[in-house]
Every structure is written in C-alpha cells, then in structure tokens.
Design a protein around this motif. Structure first.
Motif, short mmCIF file in Angstrom:
data_model
loop_
_atom_site.label_atom_id
_atom_site.label_comp_id
_atom_site.label_asym_id
_atom_site.label_seq_id
_atom_site.Cartn_x
_atom_site.Cartn_y
_atom_site.Cartn_z
N ASP A 277 35.11 -50.82 25.52
CA ASP A 277 34.12 -49.97 25.64
C ASP A 277 32.92 -50.39 24.91
O ASP A 277 31.48 -50.16 25.29
CB ASP A 277 34.50 -48.54 25.08
CG ASP A 277 35.56 -47.88 26.12
OD1 ASP A 277 35.84 -48.43 27.00
OD2 ASP A 277 35.95 -46.51 25.61
N SER A 278 32.99 -51.02 23.51
CA SER A 278 31.88 -51.53 22.75
C SER A 278 31.35 -52.43 23.48
O SER A 278 30.03 -52.70 23.23
CB SER A 278 32.27 -52.16 21.61
OG SER A 278 33.42 -53.12 22.04
N GLU A 279 31.57 -53.07 24.65
CA GLU A 279 30.85 -54.18 25.40
C GLU A 279 30.11 -53.63 26.60
O GLU A 279 29.41 -54.44 27.32
CB GLU A 279 31.83 -55.20 25.94
CG GLU A 279 32.40 -56.23 24.86
CD GLU A 279 31.36 -57.26 24.25
OE1 GLU A 279 31.11 -58.08 24.90
OE2 GLU A 279 31.37 -57.10 22.95
N LEU A 280 30.21 -52.31 26.88
CA LEU A 280 29.75 -51.80 28.00
C LEU A 280 28.32 -51.10 27.54
O LEU A 280 28.22 -50.59 26.62
CB LEU A 280 30.71 -50.62 28.64
CG LEU A 280 32.00 -50.97 29.06
CD1 LEU A 280 32.84 -49.99 29.61
CD2 LEU A 280 31.91 -51.98 29.92
N PRO A 281 27.46 -51.19 28.53
CA PRO A 281 27.55 -51.66 30.05
C PRO A 281 27.32 -52.98 29.93
O PRO A 281 26.67 -53.65 29.04
CB PRO A 281 26.41 -51.06 30.54
CG PRO A 281 25.27 -50.91 29.38
CD PRO A 281 26.18 -50.44 28.19
N LEU A 282 28.00 -53.72 30.74
CA LEU A 282 27.78 -55.01 31.10
C LEU A 282 26.56 -55.15 31.93
O LEU A 282 27.03 -54.72 33.34
CB LEU A 282 28.99 -55.75 31.79
CG LEU A 282 28.89 -57.22 32.22
CD1 LEU A 282 28.49 -58.02 31.15
CD2 LEU A 282 30.21 -57.74 32.93
N GLU A 283 25.61 -55.81 31.76
CA GLU A 283 24.49 -55.79 32.67
C GLU A 283 24.40 -56.93 33.45
O GLU A 283 24.87 -58.08 33.12
CB GLU A 283 23.12 -55.47 31.90
CG GLU A 283 23.21 -54.26 31.17
CD GLU A 283 21.80 -53.86 30.52
OE1 GLU A 283 20.64 -54.08 31.23
OE2 GLU A 283 21.77 -53.62 29.25
N LEU A 284 23.64 -56.85 34.43
CA LEU A 284 23.42 -57.86 35.62
C LEU A 284 22.56 -58.99 35.06
O LEU A 284 21.58 -58.86 34.18
CB LEU A 284 22.76 -57.43 36.73
CG LEU A 284 23.54 -56.77 37.79
CD1 LEU A 284 22.32 -55.98 38.85
CD2 LEU A 284 24.48 -57.75 38.37
N PRO A 285 22.86 -60.31 35.00
CA PRO A 285 21.91 -61.25 34.37
C PRO A 285 20.92 -61.60 35.39
O PRO A 285 20.87 -61.29 36.43
CB PRO A 285 22.90 -62.64 34.41
CG PRO A 285 23.91 -62.38 35.57
CD PRO A 285 24.18 -60.96 35.68
#
Length: 859
Positions: free
Chosen positions: A484-492
């Motif tokens: 959860d700590s890595e979210l959100p994974l955003e678009l590059p």
C-alpha cells in the motif's frame, strides 16, 4: 445590488442564483447531520471533447429535481458528481496530436462542469471525483490488490479481439458484425483474433450470488432479466466422451442428458485445445483453413441461429458413453470456446441448430423423445424438423419408457458411477478480461520476478490462493503485488502513446520505469539495484475503463480519505445509493462488474451492504425531431447550450421533464418548449407586475376562494406524490392547472403564491429563487420546507350533477357534495327541461351515478 428586472430575464436571473448556490454551499451534504439521509446517484459521464448532449441533462434534471425536493422535505441529501475519465477517445486524440491525455481530460472536465452549472445542477462539488486523479487511482489499485490477494485475479493467454488500428483488445460487446466482417465499435476498424497475455478476474466464482442478489433489488424487470441471461445459469450434466484411437477425452456440458442416446456426432469450437491433437493428417489442411476463417468472425455472428451452417470433420470419432457407438467429431464455428467446455454432443432430432447442421452434412438423426404424434414428419416417418417438446424416452436402451426428467437423473447417476459424468451447474458468464494494451488507464500494481526471486519474497506480496505466473520473453515469471505504501503507481511519461504493432502497450517502451528492484520483505521499490533486493519488471498492461466506474459511488461518501477507501462510520451513515439513475445501455456490464466488486468488498468487510444499488431507474432516450436517434451524421443533434441561450435553463429543465414519462423514449420538439416558456412567464406575472414591482394581488386577501383553495391543495398532493415517483410530466401538468386557476383571481394569499413557488422550485429553481427573494425572503427557498396539503380541502363542497332523459343531456345543477340519491333524483325531476321530456310518460327506471349523473328512462 443590481436593479430587479420587470420582465422574466433568465439571462440575468440564472447566473445570479447559480453563483448564490455555489457561494453559500446551499447543497453541500454534511456528514452525520441529525436528519434522515437520501443518496441520489447519477451515472457519471465520460468527459468527451464533444461536451454534453441533450441526453445527459434528461437524467440529471430528474436527479437534481429529486435532490431539491428531498432537501426541502428535510432530508440530508447526498448528490455528487464525478468523471469517468480514463478512456480510448482521449488516448486516440493523444496519438494523433501528441497532447498528454491528462491535459485533454482536464480541459474536457472544465467544459462539462461549466455546462452542468449553466443547467442549474447543484452538485456537492466538494465531493467531486475523477477516476484519473492519483488519489482515486490509489484505491482502484488497492481494490485490484485485494482481488489478486484473494486469488480472484490471474493471467492467461486468451484468444481475444484485437484491433491493430486502435492498438488494443476489445470486449465482444465492442465488436460489430458488418457485411465486411467484424469491426471495432469505435472507428469501424478491422479486428482479428489473437492470443494475448491478459489479466483475468474470476467473476464466475460469484455467479451464483450475482443471480441471487437480484431478487430483492428494486430494478426494472427487463434489466434483471438481462443480467440473469448474461450470467446464464443452467443445470445439467458434464459428460466425458473418449476419443477413439487417442488417449484423450472430450467433455461436454448439456442440459439434456436424457437425449444422450440420440447424440450422433460431436462439435468442438475452432479454438478448442484438442483440435490439433485429434485431427487426422488427411483432414489437417481442411481443419486449419476452417479455423483461419473462423478467426475473422465475432461470437455474435458465429452464434446466429439463421446463419449458414459450416464445419469440417476432424477425421476423429468419439465414443458415446451410453451405447458405445462411435460418432464423428466435427469442428464448427457455431460452438464457442467461451461457453461451457467448447464442445457439444449434437442431438439433431431434438435441437434445431443440430438438426440444420445434420441435414447440411447428411449426418444421422435418431429420435429418442416420443413426440406422441405431434412432430413434423415426412411420409416415411422421419422428422422434418427437430422435436423440442417433452415426452417419454424411446430408442434409449434401459431408459426407454421413462419420462425425460426421471431419465436425466438416472443417466447422470449411471455415468457418475462409471466416472464418465456428473451433475453440475453451468454459467454462460465467463471470467472478466481485465487488461487493455494502452496507455491511458490505471497501471497494475504488479511486479514480475523470476521463480527463484519469487521464493524469496514475503507472503504479504503474493496471492493467498495460488501463485500467478506467465511466460514473458520465454521465461516463467511470477507476480508480486506492490504494498500500500507504494500506491498509487502513476503512469510514466512516454515518447509515444501508440501501441506496438504486436499489440504491446505503450508502457512496454517506458524505459527506466519498467525496470525496478523490490525489497523482498516490505515490497518497497527502487529504480537502482540494492543488495538483497529482487530484480523485477513492471506490468505493462493497464486496467480497462470499467475499473474506475466499479466503485465511484463509495468514494463520494469519503472522497478525501487517504488512509482508507471509505470510513465505515460514514458508509453506515449514508448507506448505499437510495436511487441510481442512468441509461439502459449500462444494464449489463457496468452494473454486473460494479456488483461483483461490491460483493468482494462486502466479503472483505469494507462495506456492510451486500448490494450497491437499492433502486435503479433508466431514463428514456430522447430522439431527434425526425424521430430518429440523434447523431451528427443525421444532423438532428440538439445542443443544450443553444436551448439555454434561447429559452433559459429552467425552460429546458421543465421541457425535458414534460416531454413524457421519464422512462419513455420520446422525440424532441423545439416548438414545444414555447409552451413551457409561457408557463414560466405566467408564474412570473403572478408575483411581478408590469412595472417590476410586487403584484397588487399578492397578499390582497387572507383567504382564497373555494375553487382556488381546492386546486392548490390537490396540486400539493399530486406534485408531492409525482416527485416521489419521478412522474415529473404529470406534476408539471398539475402545476399548470393550478397556475391558470390562480391567475384568474384578483386577490391571492401570500401563502398560496409561496406554495406554488415551492412546488415548482425543484424543476425551475432559478425562477423560484428570484420570486422568493422578491417576496421579501433572504434565505434559499429550499430552506423554507415543503408544503403540506389539507385532506379536508381536497373534497369539493358542491358537485355538478348532469341530468339525462333516456341517455340524452337535459340539464344540470350543483348539489352539496354529501347529497343523497333521493335528493339528486328530486333535483332532476324539479328541472323544467327534464319535466318537459317526461311529462305524460311513464318512468320506467331512475339511474343514479353517484356524484355525476341522474338518468331517467321514460316511455
């Protein structure tokens, strides 16, 4: 302060009140306010460059009016709006222009929002959501993680529709059948079948619950039936046929195991995995050619009953398990790999499609259900059409003479004992293809690692049920979920939004973003190698547009929460939407997918209601003035901005609701709005005189005349009931009657005028607010409460009685409402005209219709 206008000038009035509602946050929903709650939900729009069309404000006007009505009744109303903003059109525009989809989306949202405001829609904009916002994407990804962890997400190579021009996989529903072959719904581009690595969600594990949950929902019956048919529950048997000369079995699902003795051939789908195994060398070329042609057909085209029957024998035979007979195995495109097992036992005597196929290829037809003389036959006694009715079994060995229901159970029980079959339930519903090979969508929070590294990773990063793996570049890779700590994974950022020719997503060319190192214990990631961390590659597919629209109704309740998807106390306070309004075109997929996600969240304890949408209402389609569906090519599209400029938002809102029942399909008629405009001006003149001051009739009396008072209370009752049932067209008709009645009077009470304004306010809020203010009020009219009718004033004190002689009108009079039959007949006989027609005659009968007619029969 601006000088009040003497005429109804909507160009000045409407912006004034739109600003007032915004500045005063009049329609802001307050959490935990001690009032009954009402949550009305619109299907949120995709913010296209074209902006709103006239179909949008139809449903939105209904929900806005209902919101105002409920708030006036004392409810704490939640009525939010947001944007289903991921989507293919924006990405196609990015491919053509190079403009980042986020820029286009922001511009389109601003345009939509401005149009909605002009229409007087007062959403609680403090709860606005956008499916592309990082804060929203975080929780969409979080939900996917729960699906992954629960074993409800997996990866598979699936034969799917791929459109090279659009560079993406399409769902079956997005493929059109055309004379030129299958084409994409968007752009009409050619499509083809390709096996592509896909994320798939196990919606089939919830099939039984998705059907059962429909029972208690207040939805249109037609929508419930569509969902039931899409899920397609059927009871029957799974039967295994050995393939002669091969160490192989073909399994079929059938709802008619009682007809097994009549199975004279089998058919497998062109995509069936055993085609290559059982096809003989002599038949290989013919089978390969047939399969290639089948790839260019859509499932709908292949399943069409009326289409020409095609197929080819594989060269193999199967063994019928009940009689040991060898029967040929064919490949034919009318059997779909997406339903059942992708193989069928064909019983041509008792199935129309099988019968047509058998006739086409001269295959054996054996009748095994007695038609008792009711079937169509030729002179020799052979069937000329399939018999699909009930009857006792014939030509069925030891089961001959049994009724077909008894035989079903007996045959399946015997096969089960021999390990050749079993009773089972089948669903037409297939698992949900959840990947898109495009840029503008939510990235999957997944990292692929080697088998050796997967073994080192903590269990908190893995699927709890079973490992998820696939082949990538010839190597087996395993999926780990980001914490959860890595979210959100955003678009590059990417150089090009165009998918690769082989169907890979633009993210496959995202360079440094793709390569990542992951802490095997915590799941933290780094672009640079670290000691003991695992080398991985990010998932390059993105989620479909359905993802963000599956749960947006929950985020409205708690839009700013960064620690949880939704606060359970807020969820309990507001509950799920009391009413969901939207088009019937979403009757299957959106509603089914949203229900599936909701059921999963319910099982996880995230929500406490088992179903998301208690009541569903579909607004009807508004046709062009030519009676055809609106489209740019027909030139019959109505732009709401044009109508607002000519007549004002209140006139448009009222007219949309006056066209007919909300759920009905109805044509637009620009001339018809003129009558609505006159109605609004008449209300204006009830309050404002020719000089712009308060009309002298307002407050000129303390009591209305009897007729006006009765009409007013009848109107309160009817409008209240009609608003509650979304019967806006009949509510407007009654308000017109009431306004016409009051306009006749020289003196009106202030209360009567205020009541009319309160009643019309949900539909014509700008006009109502302006006149409310001119009557001396400083607060919004919605805060003044909702009027109540007096039951005693609904009944007329006197009623009109018609007099007839031998069924013909001969006079009338008014009598007290509580008059008796004898009094009515006496009044009729006392009428001079009646007397002239009965004088000297014998009265045979005196007929009395209570409160309406006296008819004297005289000869």
């Amino acid at each position: 302060m601006a000088t009040p206008t003497k005429d109804y000038d909507f160009t000045a009035i409407e912006p004034k009140w739109q600003a007032f509602w915004a500045e005063n946050r009049t329609y802001r929903a307050k959490d935990f306010e001690e009032k009954p709650t009402f949550y009305v939900l619109d299907m949120f729009p995709y913010p296209s460059a074209a902006g709103l069309h006239i179909g949008h404000p139809e449903g939105y006007t209904a929900s806005d009016a209902l919101k105002r009505f409920k708030k006036a009744q004392g409810f704490n109303v939640l009525h939010p709006m947001g944007w289903d903003a991921f989507g293919l059109p924006t990405e196609q525009y990015a491919i053509k222009t190079g403009t980042h989809p986020a820029v286009t989306t922001k511009d389109n949202v601003a345009s939509f929002k401005q149009q909605l405001t002009r229409l007087g829609f007062t959403y609680d904009w403090e709860r606005e959501v956008n499916t592309t916002d990082p804060g929203y994407v975080k929780w969409t990804q979080w939900i996917f993680k729960q699906l992954f962890r629960q074993g409800l997400a997996y990866v598979d190579e699936k034969p799917v529709w791929f459109c090279p021009e659009l560079g993406t996989v399409l769902a079956n529903e997005e493929v059109l059948n055309t004379p030129e072959g299958p084409r994409s719904e968007r752009g009409a581009f050619p499509v083809e079948r390709r096996p592509i690595r896909q994320w798939v969600l196990r919606i089939t594990e919830y099939a039984e619950r998705l059907i059962a949950g429909l029972k208690d929902l207040d939805w249109p019956d037609s929508t419930k039936r569509l969902q039931e048919n899409w899920i397609g529950r059927s009871e029957g048997g799974e039967i295994a046929f050995d393939v002669a000369g091969h160490d192989a079995r073909l399994e079929v699902f059938t709802t008619r195991p009682d007809t097994l003795y009549g199975a004279t051939y089998m058919v497998i789908a062109p995509e069936h995995p055993m085609v290559a195994t059982i096809t003989s060398a002599e038949q290989k070329a013919a089978v390969d050619s047939y399969i290639e042609k089948a790839k260019r057909k859509s499932d709908l085209e292949r399943a069409e009953l009326s289409k020409e029957k095609t197929g080819v024998w594989t060269g193999a035979n199967a063994i019928n398990p009940v009689n040991g007979q060898e029967i040929p195995v064919w490949v034919a495109d009318y059997v779909l790999m997406t339903y059942g097992t992708g193989a069928i036992m064909a019983v041509p005597a008792h199935d129309e499609r099988d019968f047509a196929f058998a006739k086409e290829f001269e295959l054996e037809i054996i009748q095994v259900i007695d038609d008792d003389g009711s079937a169509e036959k030729d002179p020799s006694g052979m069937l000329t059409a399939a018999y699909t009715g009930p009857g006792k079994l014939i030509n069925s060995g030891e089961h001959s003479g049994c009724d077909h229901e008894t035989a079903k159970n007996a045959i399946i029980a015997k096969l089960a004992a021999e390990n050749r079959g079993k009773a089972t339930v089948n669903f037409k519903l297939r698992d949900w293809l959840f990947s898109r090979q495009r840029y503008w969508g939510e990235p999957f929070p997944i990292v692929w690692v080697s088998e050796a590294d997967y073994a080192k990773a903590d269990d908190s990063l893995k699927s709890l049920e079973r490992p998820v793996s696939c082949q990538i570049d010839g190597e087996t890779r395993f999926a780990l979920a980001l914490p959860d700590s890595e979210l959100p994974l955003e678009l590059p950022e990417v150089e090009s939004y165009t998918p690769s020719p082989d169907g890979q997503s633009p993210l496959s060319k995202a360079g440094e973003w793709l390569c990542v190192y992951i802490d095997p214990q915590t799941g933290a990631t780094s672009p640079a190698a670290r000691d003991g961390w695992l080398a991985g590659a990010r998932e390059t597919n993105t989620m479909p547009q359905w993802a963000g629209s599956c749960w947006y109704y929950l985020r409205y309740i708690d839009p700013e929460n960064t620690a949880a998807l939704i606060d359970p106390d807020k969820a309990k306070y507001w509950g799920m939407p009391d009413l969901y309004i939207g088009g019937a075109e979403h009757a299957v997929l959106h509603l089914l997918y949203a229900r599936f996600w909701h059921h999963v969240l319910y099982d996880l304890g995230v929500v406490s209601d088992p179903e998301p949408f208690k009541q569903l209402f579909h607004q009807g389609i508004i046709l062009g003035e030519d009676g055809e569906k609106m489209s740019k090519s027909r030139g019959n599209v109505v732009n709401p901005d044009t109508i607002i400029e000519g007549y004002g938002a209140d006139a448009l809102r009222l007219y949309l609701m006056f066209l007919g029942p909300l759920e009905a399909m109805k044509p637009w008629n620009t001339q018809g709005i003129e009558g609505i405009a006159r109605f609004l001006r008449k209300i204006w003149r009830l309050v404002v005189d020719e000089n712009g001051g308060l009309h002298s009739r307002v407050g000129a009396t303390e009591k209305l005349d009897e007729a006006s008072e009765r009409v007013l209370h009848v109107t309160i009752k009817k409008v209240t009931e009609d608003y509650d049932s979304l019967g806006f067209n009949t509510a407007i008709s009654q308000m017109m009657i009431c306004t016409n009645q009051l306009a006749k009077a020289d003196a009106l009470t202030r209360e009567s005028i205020e009541t009319v304004l309160k009643l019309v306010a949900p539909l014509a809020p700008h006009l109502a607010e302006e006149l409310w203010q001119r009557l001396g009020h400083n607060n919004s009219i919605v805060e003044a409460g909702w009027p109540k009718y007096d039951e005693s004033k609904l009944v007329k004190d006197r009623v009109k009685i018609i007099f007839q002689v031998n069924g013909k009108y001969r006079g009338d009079t008014e009598l007290p409402a509580d008059h008796s039959k004898d009094e009515a007949i006496a009044a009729a006989k006392a009428c001079e005209r009646v007397q002239s027609f009965i004088e000297g005659k014998t009265i045979k009968k005196e007929i009395y219709v209570p409160g309406k007619i006296v008819n004297i029969v005289a000869v």
